[in-house]
Design a protein around this motif. Structure first.
Motif, mmCIF file in Angstrom:
data_model
loop_
_atom_site.group_PDB
_atom_site.id
_atom_site.type_symbol
_atom_site.label_atom_id
_atom_site.label_comp_id
_atom_site.label_asym_id
_atom_site.label_seq_id
_atom_site.Cartn_x
_atom_site.Cartn_y
_atom_site.Cartn_z
ATOM 1 N N ASP A 101 63.780 43.884 -26.991
ATOM 2 C CA ASP A 101 63.373 43.710 -28.389
ATOM 3 C C ASP A 101 62.608 42.416 -28.607
ATOM 4 O OD1 ASP A 101 64.490 46.060 -29.048
ATOM 5 O OD2 ASP A 101 66.313 45.231 -29.950
ATOM 6 N N TYR A 122 59.152 42.422 -26.666
ATOM 7 C CA TYR A 122 58.249 43.370 -27.295
ATOM 8 C C TYR A 122 57.688 42.811 -28.605
ATOM 9 C CZ TYR A 122 56.389 47.698 -29.142
ATOM 10 O OH TYR A 122 55.544 48.652 -29.650
ATOM 11 N N SER A 132 67.485 40.629 -36.779
ATOM 12 C CA SER A 132 66.889 41.368 -35.664
ATOM 13 C C SER A 132 65.695 40.596 -35.128
ATOM 14 C CB SER A 132 66.440 42.743 -36.134
ATOM 15 O OG SER A 132 65.296 42.600 -36.943
ATOM 16 N N TRP A 133 65.302 40.914 -33.889
ATOM 17 C CA TRP A 133 64.161 40.202 -33.310
ATOM 18 C C TRP A 133 62.880 40.461 -34.087
ATOM 19 C CZ3 TRP A 133 63.686 35.948 -30.994
ATOM 20 C CH2 TRP A 133 64.674 35.494 -30.124
ATOM 21 N N GLN A 189 66.524 49.271 -39.917
ATOM 22 C CA GLN A 189 65.569 49.400 -38.821
ATOM 23 C C GLN A 189 64.296 50.106 -39.289
ATOM 24 O OE1 GLN A 189 66.194 47.956 -36.070
ATOM 25 N NE2 GLN A 189 64.417 48.607 -34.902
#
Lengths: 299, 293, 548
Positions: free
Chosen positions: A234, A237, A120-121, B233
């Motif tokens: 993403d 940010y 993920s970023w 997440q």
């Protein structure tokens, strides 16, 4: 006789479309009534029927934002950069990989380069920040050549470049998959024929390989055009800071910050609608142009 | 393809290999860093001192991870979602791509369908109406809420449709003469020669389902039902927003950088395994070659 | 076929639209409790188990003991035992954006849990739409006296925030005083360089200069960071890494609505703030502040790795991030100090919003008294009378988190100072350790451990002692001149314009501090701030204060 056959054929096609269309109706078209929120001051507790109509206020507000043009410019520049380099790099990579005959090496390379896509970023951003740190590899390299260290992520000259570059780096392996698949579709007979004609590797690339994947390239770039107003929330940010607002603040980050002040669904929907209209227009135009000039229908 | 190699050919080989290896190395670094962090001492990781090699190697995070029941539960939910979701995606994609690959003379309503789909791809009513639809269908907290709303991957339909278009009609005409039905033509003639394309869009579906975290957050009310990426997440917490000592425990539990890295590494393993498996369908010359002969 | 589809779509659409506005119509029914007078008492036990649904805010990754769940754990068991009530999670999501998302979906689909936490904005919406219960009566009947006393310690400010037209519509979680924030500094570096602890801003500058120039931590030339600072610079109450102490010495209170010379102003636009910024810009230029503050990803990493010599933080900084810093390097002796204008130790500081979140009861729920009862059980009975309740004791001692069905937290305004006084009295032998609350007795054990071996303490013992005795003492003993911000809410124009003003503010602050803009540009900023909505919003704020 012919007519009946034609009709029954048509029915067959309709039946094939039906299952998918049912899903689209339920999960895409029914929810589209939510678009009316763009013209309301939507309050969740009141529902769509109970919320107040405000006409075009949400759209007018977009123009009132003092730096709306700046935000739009950042969005388009970053998105365009990503579309252009995010198309070229995977193609070049796929073409280079295609030149390799060692099968296991080809597969390993392919698998490794597609991995960054799965981080993920939030995770990748930490790595990007370290790479561009004052004491990180890039600045050490610059200093070795007598340059002053540069704070890339807090520099309005560099920020967009870093954003585009790191995005291309993260995604080119994944983006190359579709071209690698297209390359498998090229008739080996064409290579043999051209090599009999005495073409060298480069000439083969130019006259056989490249034309072979050109339809795929045009298709993918046209579909990517639809992202002209999506600069990648993403990533930005996770990497931006107030100093680079002037070059890095894009539509999505702005909408996010507006949303933080309360659930501003109407404003977000209005922006979303505007983006959809732009994408739709561009895509239709791209298709028309492609039919006209390349005789290739994209969809 | 045995040829006498010229100097130029060697030179281009060297250049190609150099560029490819460089790119590969660049892409390997972040993963390497993640793996190193996962095996490192946790304070060294917090101090941002782990680069490409682990510091004070230990297996604590993996030991902790093995005990984390929710992680594995979420992992299995994601696997289930990928299997069911990809199957449905592929089925619908294939069914729709075939009629759409015909021209308007063959399939009169083709353009209408196509425009409707492009519209559906680009416009959306936002998440609230979709949420209400999913909820009123009773799909909340079921695996179907993760699968059905995205059942038709329009991007993939367009890709496959274009691929089908490149298959010459002559192949089909013979079958029509024999009285084969449309479905039979699709499954018996089109699909066998479309394996590279199917592998590609299949991979896109797998990756799409595996990576998506947002629908899990939206449609799962019980956190026990979160798919893996929704679970992961939750590891991102902004410490600067914490102003109250009562939240300290919460940060302490999620700011375990090494454990988080271990979770991310393990979450990548399935996609690392699936790609080489699909690559065998990318066999050169399969498609058009068989058509032309 | 097509007709069928159209019909199907129409039905669905109708369904969805209707559910969007359901609550307005059928839930206006009376929400009088069905409880008996005995059951209405704060700790009255129900005859039959009452099940209630909640919106559960979780800490994210579950941190519960083996075998326990969010619906079945030490706390839910306690509530079952004492009140005979059982929670059921309507939804679960991590505190923050994910939880807020779930709440707005619940509100939008008209399907609220019986009890949930909402923010101020959602509270206003729910009140305006008449979807939550009036708690005025049940607060009187079913909140314990101790809870009422706790709320009253805020001089009515806490409950006022949840009162609309004289009706109490929610129970707020309180935020007790956590000022002053302190300057945490590497004592071992000070000692090594033979420096005295700083008392004024000028002292601080000398110390930071020595840190950066002389590199007492042997980080290598140019690698030592004097002051670690967040890119938001200032204005976040009681949080880590902001320079509010510096600003306060200039009487500047950035990001707060304050009264200055009888007029309501936004603290970021005052001349005093300009002075504060110019001091920080000066320090940045001299290399005393983290040169990469604008892009710093994890400020903690600077502190844990031993690169930074000082930072501003609240009393609990000893627990986080310093606990890890001590683990990494046991010799890193961090100590808190107070920076004041004249060095007399007297400081000015702004106070915070006394409430953080609001707990509301769905209109139509038959037991609205459950909320004050649960709040009382958790914040009164459990921490006093039942503080030896074994399952909860084990839960807390085990370092677990996320058990309470509702995180409604009600503390006295001076809770932190009281904590210090209790612990200090216990250490001095004036108070029985058994009389301490559960949290405090855990801290007391750490403090005891520290005192047994102060030369070479265990990191947790060090954290417990440093946060609660060393920093706690500073906090309890520092005389504070409090500045009360006059407005915490949102006005109409803020909804769309505030984001842009904040952007302007953040950008200007950071650019001035890092030297990308001159301090003289501050005037331009104020002018632009006013003209792009600031003036209008200020007027609205003045109006809103008048109406309150």
């Amino acid at each position: 006789m012919w007519k009946r056959k034609y009709r029954s054929g048509q029915l067959g096609y309709h039946l094939m479309m039906a299952p998918g269309m049912i899903f689209l109706i339920i999960f895409s078209f029914v929810p589209m009534f939510g678009i009316v929120m763009a013209f309301q001051d939507y309050v969740p507790a009141k529902g769509i029927l109970g919320s107040q109509w405000v006409g075009l206020t949400n759209f007018e507000y977009m123009l009132q934002i003092p730096d709306s043009w700046n935000i739009l410019r950042n969005t388009v520049l970053i998105a365009l950069g990503k579309i252009i380099f995010g198309t070229i790099v995977p193609i070049v990579f796929a073409l280079l990989l295609n030149e390799i005959r060692l099968k296991w090496a080809k597969r390993s390379i392919q698998t490794i380069v597609y991995l960054p896509n799965f981080l993920s970023w939030a995770v990748v951003a930490a790595i990007v920040i370290n790479v561009f740190d004052y004491h990180g590899p890039i600045n050490s390299f610059l200093q070795a050549f007598g340059h002053q260290p540069i704070m890339f992520l807090a520099s309005n000259d560099w920020f967009r470049t870093v954003i585009i570059g790191s995005d291309v780096w993260k995604n080119f392996g994944y983006g190359a998959i579709v071209y690698l698949a297209a390359l498998t579709g090229i008739d080996p007979g064409l290579y043999e024929a051209s090599s009999i004609d005495g073409a060298n590797r480069f000439q083969q690339l130019l006259h056989v390989t490249f034309p072979g994947i050109l339809p795929t390239i045009m298709l993918i770039s046209a579909l990517n055009l639809g992202n002209i107003l999506n600069a990648g929330f993403d990533q930005i940010y996770a990497l931006y800071n107030p100093i680079v607002y002037e070059t890095g603040d894009v539509i999505d980050t702005y909408v996010y910050r507006v949303g933080l002040l309360g659930q501003q669904y109407s404003f977000a929907t209005a922006i979303g609608l505007l983006k959809s209209v732009v994408s739709f227009t561009l895509l239709i135009a791209a298709n028309k142009l492609s039919i006209k000039f390349a005789n290739l229908r994209i969809f | 393809m045995i040829k006498s190699k010229t100097f130029g050919s060697y030179l281009s080989d060297i250049i190609i290999w150099t560029v490819l290896l460089l790119l590969t190395a660049l892409c390997f670094l972040p993963l390497m860093n993640m793996v190193s962090v996962s095996f490192s001492d946790s304070t060294a990781a917090q101090a941002n001192q782990v680069g490409l090699l682990p510091v004070n190697v230990n297996f604590n995070s993996y030991r902790l991870l093995l005990e984390d029941a929710q992680f594995w539960r979420s992992f299995m939910i994601s696997v289930e979602r990928v299997v069911l979701g990809t199957a449905l995606n592929l089925l619908l994609t294939v069914l729709m791509a075939y009629p759409l690959s015909k021209n308007t003379k063959q399939f009169g309503a083709r353009n209408i369908y196509m425009n409707v789909m492009i519209f559906a791809m680009l416009f959306s009513g936002g998440m609230i109406p979709l949420f209400i639809v999913v909820k009123s269908l009773g799909l909340m907290d079921t695996i179907w809420s993760l699968i059905l709303p995205g059942a038709v991957p329009i991007f993939n339909v367009i890709l496959l449709m274009n691929f089908f278009k490149s298959i010459p009609d002559s192949l089909e005409e013979a079958a029509i003469m024999d009285g084969a039905s449309k479905l039979k033509i699709l499954f018996k003639i089109y699909l066998p020669i479309s394996l590279p394309a199917l592998a590609t869009i299949g991979l896109f579906s797998i990756v799409g389902h595996w990576n998506d975290y947002f629908s899990g957050l939206l449609y799962m009310n019980s956190s026990a039902n979160f798919p893996l990426q929704t679970y992961i997440q939750q590891l991102n917490v902004d410490v600067t927003k914490i102003t109250d000592p009562s939240q300290l425990k919460a940060i302490a539990s999620v700011s375990n950088k090494t454990l988080n890295a271990a979770k991310i590494v393990v979450s990548i393993i399935p996609v690392l395994l699936i790609y080489p498996f699909l690559q065998k369908y990318f066999t050169s010359g399969l498609v058009i070659g068989s058509v032309k002969e | 076929m097509k007709k069928f589809l159209t019909l199907f779509a129409a039905v669905l659409m109708l369904l969805s639209v209707l559910s969007g506005c359901k609550m307005g119509s059928n839930q206006s029914s009376n929400s009088k409790s069905v409880a008996s007078p005995q059951e209405l008492k704060p700790f009255g036990k129900y005859k039959k188990t009452v099940t209630y649904t909640i919106g559960k805010a979780t800490p994210g990754i579950p941190k519960l003991p083996k075998g326990q769940t969010y619906e079945d754990n030490a706390y839910t068991k306690y509530l079952k035992d004492t009140l005979n009530i059982q929670s059921k999670d309507k939804f679960e999501a991590q505190t923050g954006d994910p939880y807020d998302q779930k709440v707005s979906m619940a509100v939008a689909s008209g399907d609220l849990p019986d009890i949930m936490a909402v923010n101020a904005d959602t509270l206003r919406q729910l009140v305006a739409n008449d979807s939550i219960a009036d708690l005025t009566d049940v607060y009187k009947s079913s909140a314990s006296d101790f809870i009422k006393a706790k709320y009253n310690s805020y001089n009515g400010r806490a409950l006022k925030a949840a009162t609309f037209d004289g009706k109490l519509m929610a129970l707020p979680s309180t935020q007790n005083a956590n000022i002053p924030t302190m300057l945490w500094i590497r004592q071992d570096w000070l000692d090594k360089l033979g420096l005295k602890a700083p008392k004024t801003v000028d002292d601080m500058e000398k110390v930071l200069t020595a840190f950066v120039k002389k590199d007492p931590g042997n980080n290598g030339k140019g690698n030592t960071v004097g002051l670690a600072l967040s890119k938001s610079v200032g204005g976040n109450y009681g949080s880590l890494f902001v320079a509010d102490n510096i600003f306060a010495t200039y009487n500047s209170f950035p990001r707060q609505w304050i009264k200055q010379n009888g007029k309501v102003v936004y603290g970021s636009t005052t001349n005093e703030t300009k002075q504060g910024l110019s001091k920080l810009a000066d320090w940045y230029k001299k290399g005393l502040i983290d040169p990469q503050m604008a892009v710093r990803d994890s400020i903690e990493s600077l502190i844990i790795s031993g690169q930074a010599g000082a930072f501003f933080g609240p009393w609990w900084s000893g627990d986080y991030p310093l606990n890890s810093a001590i683990k990494k390097n046991p010799k890193a002796n961090w100590k808190p100090y107070i920076i004041s204008k004249n060095g007399d130790g007297k400081i000015t500081a702004y106070t915070q919003n006394p409430v953080s979140e609001f707990y509301v009861v769905r209109k139509g729920f038959k037991h609205p008294e459950l909320l004050p009862k649960i709040a009382s059980a958790i914040n009164d009975k459990l921490v006093r009378e039942d503080k030896n309740y074994k399952p909860v004791v084990d839960f807390v001692r085990g370092g677990y988190d996320g058990g309470k069905p509702l995180n409604v937290m009600i503390n006295f305004n001076d809770a932190t100072a009281q904590m210090y006084k209790d612990l200090k009295a216990t250490v001095d032998g004036k108070k029985d350790p058994k009389s301490l609350s559960l949290d405090d007795s855990t801290s007391y054990n750490n403090i005891e451990n520290y005192l047994k071996n102060p030369k070479n303490p265990d990191p947790n013992a060090w954290s417990g002692y440093t946060s609660r005795i060393v920093a706690g003492k500073l906090m309890a003993n520092t005389p504070i001149k409090e500045v009360n911000p006059v407005f915490f809410d949102q006005t109409k124009s803020m909804k769309l314009k505030w984001a842009n003003l904040v952007k302007l503010e953040d950008e200007t602050f950071l650019k001035i501090v890092t030297g990308q803009k001159s301090v003289n540009d501050f005037g331009t900023f104020v002018k632009q701030w006013k003209s792009t909505g600031g003036t209008q919003i200020t007027q609205e704020v003045v109006q809103a204060i008048k109406e309150k």
